[in-house]
Design a protein around this motif. Structure first.
Motif, PDB file in Angstrom:
ATOM      1  N   VAL A   1     -14.980   2.925  20.394  1.00 17.12           N
ATOM      2  CA  VAL A   1     -13.527   2.694  20.431  1.00 17.12           C
ATOM      3  C   VAL A   1     -12.844   3.397  19.258  1.00 17.12           C
ATOM      4  CG1 VAL A   1     -11.738   0.927  20.222  1.00 17.12           C
ATOM      5  CG2 VAL A   1     -13.721   0.534  21.704  1.00 17.12           C
ATOM      6  N   ILE A   2     -13.439   3.304  18.081  1.00 16.81           N
ATOM      7  CA  ILE A   2     -12.868   3.961  16.900  1.00 16.81           C
ATOM      8  C   ILE A   2     -12.775   5.467  17.110  1.00 16.81           C
ATOM      9  CG2 ILE A   2     -13.345   4.574  14.496  1.00 16.81           C
ATOM     10  CD1 ILE A   2     -12.081   1.842  14.805  1.00 16.81           C
ATOM     11  N   ARG A   3     -13.772   6.053  17.746  1.00 15.72           N
ATOM     12  CA  ARG A   3     -13.723   7.487  18.036  1.00 15.72           C
ATOM     13  C   ARG A   3     -12.558   7.809  18.966  1.00 15.72           C
ATOM     14  NH1 ARG A   3     -17.645  10.978  16.866  1.00 15.72           N
ATOM     15  NH2 ARG A   3     -17.282  12.166  18.771  1.00 15.72           N
ATOM     16  N   GLN A   4     -12.278   6.902  19.895  1.00 15.20           N
ATOM     17  CA  GLN A   4     -11.122   7.092  20.781  1.00 15.20           C
ATOM     18  C   GLN A   4      -9.824   7.014  19.982  1.00 15.20           C
ATOM     19  OE1 GLN A   4     -11.725   3.995  23.672  1.00 15.20           O
ATOM     20  NE2 GLN A   4     -13.356   5.093  24.739  1.00 15.20           N
ATOM     21  N   PHE A   5      -9.764   6.077  19.034  1.00 10.08           N
ATOM     22  CA  PHE A   5      -8.582   5.971  18.166  1.00 10.08           C
ATOM     23  C   PHE A   5      -8.413   7.241  17.332  1.00 10.08           C
ATOM     24  CE2 PHE A   5      -8.775   1.014  17.815  1.00 10.08           C
ATOM     25  CZ  PHE A   5      -8.364   0.917  19.133  1.00 10.08           C
ATOM     26  N   GLU A   6      -9.521   7.755  16.802  1.00 12.66           N
ATOM     27  CA  GLU A   6      -9.462   8.985  16.000  1.00 12.66           C
ATOM     28  C   GLU A   6      -8.977  10.158  16.847  1.00 12.66           C
ATOM     29  OE1 GLU A   6     -13.084   8.277  12.759  1.00 12.66           O
ATOM     30  OE2 GLU A   6     -13.540   9.087  14.755  1.00 12.66           O
ATOM     31  N   ALA A   7      -9.387  10.185  18.100  1.00 15.23           N
ATOM     32  CA  ALA A   7      -9.030  11.302  18.979  1.00 15.23           C
ATOM     33  C   ALA A   7      -7.530  11.374  19.240  1.00 15.23           C
ATOM     34  CB  ALA A   7      -9.789  11.196  20.303  1.00 15.23           C
ATOM     35  N   VAL A   8      -6.860  10.220  19.228  1.00 19.13           N
ATOM     36  CA  VAL A   8      -5.408  10.215  19.483  1.00 19.13           C
ATOM     37  C   VAL A   8      -4.608  10.178  18.183  1.00 19.13           C
ATOM     38  CG1 VAL A   8      -5.677   9.158  21.747  1.00 19.13           C
ATOM     39  CG2 VAL A   8      -5.335   7.687  19.743  1.00 19.13           C
ATOM     40  N   GLY A   9      -5.297  10.288  17.032  1.00 17.19           N
ATOM     41  CA  GLY A   9      -4.607  10.371  15.753  1.00 17.19           C
ATOM     42  C   GLY A   9      -4.179   9.050  15.159  1.00 17.19           C
TER      43      GLY A   9
ATOM     44  N   SER B   1      -3.260  -6.098   6.499  1.00 16.88           N
ATOM     45  CA  SER B   1      -3.043  -4.656   6.608  1.00 16.88           C
ATOM     46  C   SER B   1      -3.952  -3.990   7.629  1.00 16.88           C
ATOM     47  CB  SER B   1      -3.255  -3.981   5.238  1.00 16.88           C
ATOM     48  OG  SER B   1      -2.364  -4.510   4.286  1.00 16.88           O
ATOM     49  N   GLY B   2      -4.978  -4.707   8.083  1.00  9.99           N
ATOM     50  CA  GLY B   2      -5.871  -4.137   9.080  1.00  9.99           C
ATOM     51  C   GLY B   2      -6.893  -3.182   8.478  1.00  9.99           C
ATOM     52  N   TYR B   3      -7.334  -2.247   9.306  1.00 17.31           N
ATOM     53  CA  TYR B   3      -8.391  -1.317   8.916  1.00 17.31           C
ATOM     54  C   TYR B   3      -7.887   0.123   8.990  1.00 17.31           C
ATOM     55  CZ  TYR B   3     -11.085  -5.397  10.562  1.00 17.31           C
ATOM     56  OH  TYR B   3     -11.566  -6.647  10.793  1.00 17.31           O
ATOM     57  N   LEU B   4      -8.296   0.934   8.019  1.00 15.72           N
ATOM     58  CA  LEU B   4      -8.101   2.368   8.145  1.00 15.72           C
ATOM     59  C   LEU B   4      -9.131   2.886   9.147  1.00 15.72           C
ATOM     60  CD1 LEU B   4      -7.526   3.558   4.472  1.00 15.72           C
ATOM     61  CD2 LEU B   4      -5.910   3.748   6.370  1.00 15.72           C
ATOM     62  N   VAL B   5      -8.674   3.579  10.159  1.00 17.17           N
ATOM     63  CA  VAL B   5      -9.568   4.042  11.216  1.00 17.17           C
ATOM     64  C   VAL B   5     -10.657   4.956  10.650  1.00 17.17           C
ATOM     65  CG1 VAL B   5      -9.698   5.468  13.306  1.00 17.17           C
ATOM     66  CG2 VAL B   5      -7.880   3.762  13.060  1.00 17.17           C
ATOM     67  N   SER B   6     -10.281   5.861   9.770  1.00 13.98           N
ATOM     68  CA  SER B   6     -11.279   6.787   9.210  1.00 13.98           C
ATOM     69  C   SER B   6     -12.327   6.044   8.393  1.00 13.98           C
ATOM     70  CB  SER B   6     -10.590   7.839   8.339  1.00 13.98           C
ATOM     71  OG  SER B   6      -9.871   7.219   7.281  1.00 13.98           O
ATOM     72  N   THR B   7     -11.899   5.013   7.662  1.00 13.90           N
ATOM     73  CA  THR B   7     -12.825   4.256   6.817  1.00 13.90           C
ATOM     74  C   THR B   7     -13.786   3.429   7.643  1.00 13.90           C
ATOM     75  OG1 THR B   7     -11.223   4.146   5.003  1.00 13.90           O
ATOM     76  CG2 THR B   7     -13.007   2.534   4.987  1.00 13.90           C
ATOM     77  N   ILE B   8     -13.263   2.695   8.616  1.00 13.36           N
ATOM     78  CA  ILE B   8     -14.141   1.861   9.431  1.00 13.36           C
ATOM     79  C   ILE B   8     -15.077   2.729  10.278  1.00 13.36           C
ATOM     80  CG2 ILE B   8     -12.575   1.599  11.414  1.00 13.36           C
ATOM     81  CD1 ILE B   8     -13.550  -1.276  11.651  1.00 13.36           C
ATOM     82  N   GLY B   9     -14.588   3.895  10.697  1.00 11.23           N
ATOM     83  CA  GLY B   9     -15.451   4.810  11.444  1.00 11.23           C
ATOM     84  C   GLY B   9     -16.623   5.269  10.603  1.00 11.23           C
ATOM     85  N   LEU B  10     -16.355   5.646   9.360  1.00 12.60           N
ATOM     86  CA  LEU B  10     -17.420   6.096   8.459  1.00 12.60           C
ATOM     87  C   LEU B  10     -18.394   4.959   8.167  1.00 12.60           C
ATOM     88  CD1 LEU B  10     -18.749   8.161   6.617  1.00 12.60           C
ATOM     89  CD2 LEU B  10     -17.100   7.524   4.826  1.00 12.60           C
ATOM     90  N   ARG B  11     -17.866   3.753   7.905  1.00  8.76           N
ATOM     91  CA  ARG B  11     -18.730   2.611   7.606  1.00  8.76           C
ATOM     92  C   ARG B  11     -19.646   2.295   8.784  1.00  8.76           C
ATOM     93  NH1 ARG B  11     -17.185  -1.224   3.945  1.00  8.76           N
ATOM     94  NH2 ARG B  11     -19.186  -2.189   4.506  1.00  8.76           N
ATOM     95  N   LEU B  12     -19.102   2.328   9.992  1.00  4.48           N
ATOM     96  CA  LEU B  12     -19.914   2.049  11.172  1.00  4.48           C
ATOM     97  C   LEU B  12     -21.009   3.097  11.337  1.00  4.48           C
ATOM     98  CD1 LEU B  12     -17.199   0.901  13.738  1.00  4.48           C
ATOM     99  CD2 LEU B  12     -18.987  -0.521  12.705  1.00  4.48           C
TER     100      LEU B  12
END
Length: 218
Positions: A19-27, A62-73
């Motif tokens: 899902v995070i990769r999908q979020f990254e794909a749409v910016g 504040s939620g999660y930074l998509v790039s950060t959570i993607g890297l952590r995962l």
């Protein structure tokens, strides 16, 4: 903490990363447990519980930074490393695996292909020549395969597993519909399409099958 995470949690982490990769794909730059939960088809509570096994991911409110959570995962799942893979069995299934486009995106690299059929030895797929099975130990010393994919008939699967383990491979993806006996410390991940169909049939039992009703209506 990572070793204490249940297998079900690890499986959900893979879904979260997809899902995070999908979020990254749409910016998308920032997300929340609620948005991630909705896209993953789980509860926000489950998201927070799963991530809590591995420390703090975001800031409350504040939620999660998509790039950060993607890297952590990726780090948690070991996907920041490169893994060299040997495929044993270059029939239709083995050949199809070589064409799968997403493997390289996660650091999985096919480095060897093996078959016992002289008619397949010497053929080339994805730039790699199929080698005979008896060359596996030698090539293992040269290439240090991290994982083995077993794509052979059921009757040959255990022998192939023994050969891979003896050569030093400690992680096996098994496409043959048999239970493999391996030493402690060797991980086997089964992939059984028919078993998945059986699970679907369990959920359909006792329910009307729509295609039968459609036939009756015509």
């Amino acid at each position: 903490m990572q070793d204490q995470a249940p297998a079900a949690t690890v499986s959900r982490l893979i879904t979260y990363l997809r899902v995070i990769r999908q979020f990254e794909a749409v910016g998308l730059e920032r997300t929340s447990s609620e948005a991630l939960a909705e896209a993953s088809n789980v509860s926000a509570f489950q998201i927070r519980k799963d991530l809590a096994y591995f420390g703090t991911f975001g800031t409350r409110g504040s939620g999660y930074l998509v790039s950060t959570i993607g890297l952590r995962l990726r780090e948690i799942l070991g996907l920041t490393d490169v893994y060299d893979i040997a495929i044993v069995g270059m029939g239709r299934l083995g050949q199809a695996i070589t064409d799968y486009p997403a493997m390289g995106e996660y650091g999985f690299r096919i480095r060897g292909m093996f078959d016992s059929d002289p008619g397949k030895v010497g053929l080339e797929f994805a730039g790699i020549e199929v080698s005979p099975m008896d060359s596996l130990p030698t090539l293992m010393r040269q290439r240090n395969f991290d994982m083995g994919m077993i794509a052979v008939p059921s009757a040959a699967a255990q022998e192939v597993a023994d050969t891979l383990v003896s050569a030093g491979v400690r992680a096996l993806l098994n496409f043959a519909p048999v239970v493999l006996n391996v030493p402690e410390g060797v991980m086997v991940e089964p992939v059984d399409f028919v078993a998945s169909l059986k699970r679907l049939s369990y959920h359909l039992r006792g329910k009307p099958v729509l295609r039968h009703a459609a036939r009756q209506a015509t």
